[in-house]
Design an enzyme around this catalytic site. Structure first.
Site, short mmCIF file in Angstrom:
data_model
loop_
_atom_site.label_atom_id
_atom_site.label_comp_id
_atom_site.label_asym_id
_atom_site.label_seq_id
_atom_site.Cartn_x
_atom_site.Cartn_y
_atom_site.Cartn_z
N ASP A 61 6.60 -10.96 27.76
CA ASP A 61 5.16 -11.09 27.53
C ASP A 61 4.61 -12.17 28.48
O ASP A 61 4.90 -13.35 28.31
CB ASP A 61 4.92 -11.47 26.07
CG ASP A 61 3.43 -11.56 25.71
OD1 ASP A 61 2.58 -11.55 26.62
OD2 ASP A 61 3.14 -11.66 24.50
N HIS A 75 3.73 -7.69 26.40
CA HIS A 75 2.93 -8.16 25.26
C HIS A 75 2.85 -7.12 24.15
O HIS A 75 2.86 -7.46 22.96
CB HIS A 75 1.53 -8.53 25.77
CG HIS A 75 0.61 -9.03 24.71
ND1 HIS A 75 0.90 -10.14 23.95
CD2 HIS A 75 -0.58 -8.56 24.26
CE1 HIS A 75 -0.09 -10.34 23.09
NE2 HIS A 75 -1.00 -9.40 23.25
N ASP A 76 2.75 -5.87 24.53
CA ASP A 76 2.62 -4.78 23.56
C ASP A 76 3.82 -4.63 22.64
O ASP A 76 3.76 -3.85 21.68
CB ASP A 76 2.39 -3.44 24.29
CG ASP A 76 0.92 -3.04 24.27
OD1 ASP A 76 0.12 -3.77 23.67
OD2 ASP A 76 0.59 -2.00 24.86
N SER A 131 -1.29 -11.40 18.96
CA SER A 131 -2.29 -11.54 20.02
C SER A 131 -3.54 -12.21 19.47
O SER A 131 -3.46 -13.28 18.88
CB SER A 131 -2.57 -10.14 20.58
OG SER A 131 -3.19 -10.21 21.82
N ARG A 164 -10.68 -1.57 30.25
CA ARG A 164 -9.48 -1.23 29.50
C ARG A 164 -8.27 -1.06 30.41
O ARG A 164 -7.16 -1.49 30.09
CB ARG A 164 -9.72 0.06 28.71
CG ARG A 164 -8.54 0.56 27.93
CD ARG A 164 -8.10 -0.45 26.89
NE ARG A 164 -7.15 0.13 25.95
CZ ARG A 164 -6.63 -0.52 24.94
NH1 ARG A 164 -6.96 -1.78 24.73
NH2 ARG A 164 -5.79 0.06 24.12
#
Lengths: 402, 211
Positions: free
Chosen positions: A339, A372-373, A173, A243
């Protein structure tokens, strides 16, 4: 900047504990390197930052030839506590599955360094740090920093260790952006580069999501135009919303559905109100509320801005290939199928540029529904790819097996 | 690099790959297009100390290669070759891949552009038993090297050795070396290209360059 110099900082500076401005009661473990006023850091915005501090952590041992160092670059809200219990949250390190003895980044073999990025809030100089010129927190008077500025600060630490060439620079990232910047700006200092789930520029969509987060923070009355520290306040609600919005982008529709579906939270039926009826709401609220315990709102503004400004091609005459021309660094890029924040196409654009520079490059797309994580999660195929790449590089570097 | 060769000597690659490998000069830059599981690249890297790269379409193939420490990207010949600068490699290898590409003409042009030499092998659709099978059964031939039924074969652009030679002529590509292989991938001592090699060769193996 690229010339090697002996550490001008006193080793004593290393021993001082770093302080987390977000958790004033907690003295951070780990290391810090203070650069005095006579060693300013020139920034892309045109000003120089001095003095400044780089907080960092290391794992493993630097060999005599100083050829086994891996710089791990953390993502937007990560920090230097890669492979140990986090001093504030008490949770495992963010890459504890990857970094450690016998693991993919084998600390019996490699010397792993991770710095808190410049502009961060875990001990490195950032907007929450006291500006020695005023005796007050920098706040919004802190200069806007870039990914390249973060890398320049990291270079100072690498110089301090006397490492001429890092065995590998790795990160996902925003960490991947730092990797690309390292490879483009200091190619002779990177034997290999491992940019994961990243891009050579922030897309309009990425900037848009960051802007939502920033506006959420700024809309919180407790933000006080960035002067909340002075006024003894904290824009917790704004930061939590930022967040929450960001967290959605780190997952995938499939992962959210698998995890939560439309399940209700501790109730049989909907409440016809605005409580967290759904599990997914409750989960996001939890993500938001725990985040504010460890992160500074202004740091969030600055670091998201650094990502938005990142455009490696623009730094090199609008042609990404120019960023890598003549490079001898060995690259491995990894993307994840689900992602959508840093999709395969963005990673592949980097691969194409590297091909055009006839660089040594590997590229693997990992099939996963974790979004993405995924780069932070248990993905055996991903681990195997990274391990294979590092082993191949180690063979070329002449690093013996532990 | 020298230590590499000593540490892990490789042997036992397919006979036709061995033939290709022997054509490669030690220490050269090699791109293997359609490198599969990376057997040839791995051999070349460890026995001829080449600076080797690969492109492979299948995800499993790529992951397997990178796992072994080979420099391989997931991609395809049609879209990815055009990125590379001219003469970026000493050899571009296209082993049993050309017939599976959508546009063999473009791919062939690209491999001789980015490589000082290209080494190309493909199954020969002109071999006698393929001709005979089609004549006698009236069905698409299925053989050792063409082992799938017509509806599931990846080989969408099959050609004969004569067809291939004609295409090279059209593209102004120089055939530096030509040979035909038998069923086991061993070279047959026939004048190639030529009528007999097209009739008896199971595979064609060519070394090409740009005029």
């Amino acid at each position: 900047m690229t010339s090697f110099h002996l550490p001008a900082t006193t080793p004593a500076a290393e021993a001082l504990p770093a302080v987390a401005p977000v958790a004033p009661g907690i003295v951070l473990p780990g290391k810090r390197l203070d650069f005095p006023a006579r060693e300013p850091l020139p920034l892309d915005c045109g000003v120089s930052l001095a003095p400044f501090t780089v907080a960092y952590q290391t794992y493993g041992t630097l060999n005599a030839a100083k050829s086994n160092a891996i710089l791990v670059c953390h993502a937007l809200t990560g920090d230097q506590f890669v492979a140990e219990t986090h001093p504030i949250t008490g949770k495992p390190g963010w890459w504890e599955t990857m970094v450690g003895p016998g693991l993919t980044f084998d600390t019996d073999r490699y010397f792993v360094i991770c710095t808190n990025v410049l502009g961060g809030c875990m001990g490195s100089t950032g907007p929450a740090t006291i500006n020695p010129a005023t005796g007050q927190p920098w706040g919004l008077s802190f200069p806007v920093i870039t990914i390249r500025d973060m890398v320049r600060a990291q270079l100072r630490l690498v110089d301090y260790f006397g490492i001429d060439s890092l065995f590998c620079v790795a990160g996902g990232s925003m960490g991947g952006m730092q990797v690309l910047e390292w490879a483009a700006t200091y190619p002779e200092r990177c034997f290999s580069a491992l940019p994961i789930a990243t891009a050579a520029r922030h897309s309009a969509q990425n900037i848009a999501f960051h802007e939502v987060g920033r506006q959420a923070i700024m809309a919180d009355p407790e933000w006080c135009n960035g002067e909340y520290q002075r006024q003894g306040k904290r824009p917790e609600r704004g930061l939590a919303v930022a967040r929450m919005a960001a967290h959605i982008t780190y997952l995938s529709e499939a992962a959210l559905h698998r995890k939560f579906g439309r399940s209700l939270q501790d109730r049989e039926r909907v409440s016809f109100g605005f409580d967290a009826d759904f599990q997914v709401e409750s989960y996001l609220r939890h993500q938001g509320s725990t985040f504010v315990d460890r992160f500074d709102a202004n740091a969030y503004l600055y670091i998201t801005r650094a990502c938005d400004y990142f455009d490696l091609a623009a730094e090199h005459g609008d042609a990404l290939v120019n960023a890598f021309r003549g490079t001898r660094t060995r690259f491995c890029l990894v993307s994840f199928t689900s992602d959508w924040l840093y999709p395969t196409s963005e990673n592949r654009a980097v691969v194409h540029a590297l091909n055009a520079a006839a660089a040594n490059v590997s590229f693997v797309e990992i099939a996963t529904d974790k979004g993405h994580d995924a780069f932070l999660l248990e993905e055996p195929e991903f681990f195997a790819t990274v391990e294979g790449f590092l082993n191949g590089c180690a063979e070329h570097r002449g690093l013996s097996k532990p | 690099m020298i230590a590499l060769a000593a540490s892990r000597p490789r042997s036992n690659i397919r006979v036709d790959l061995q033939l290709i490998a022997e054509m490669v000069t030690p220490g050269s830059r090699v791109l293997d297009v359609g490198c599969g599981d990376g057997a040839l690249l791995d051999w070349l890297q460890h026995n001829k100390q080449v600076d080797g790269r690969g492109i492979e379409w299948s995800q499993a193939g790529v992951n397997n290669c990178v796992r072994q420490g080979l420099s391989v990207i997931q991609g395809d010949a049609e879209t990815d070759l055009r990125d590379y600068p001219s003469e970026a490699f000493d050899y571009v290898i296209l082993s049993q891949t050309l017939q599976a590409t959508f546009d063999p003409k473009v791919v062939l042009g690209e491999v001789v552009r980015i490589g000082r030499r290209a080494i190309v092998s493909f199954p020969n659709f002109g071999v006698w038993h393929v001709r005979l099978a089609l004549l006698l059964t009236g069905k698409m031939p299925v053989t050792d090297s063409l082992d799938s039924a017509w509806y599931e074969t990846p080989n969408i652009h099959l050609c004969t050795i004569t067809d291939f030679v004609e295409l090279c002529d059209d593209l102004g590509i120089v055939i530096e070396q030509a040979m035909v292989l038998d069923r086991k991938g061993r070279p047959r001592h026939l004048r190639a290209p030529g009528f007999m090699s097209n009739l008896l060769g199971e595979q064609g193996l060519f070394v090409l360059s740009r005029r």
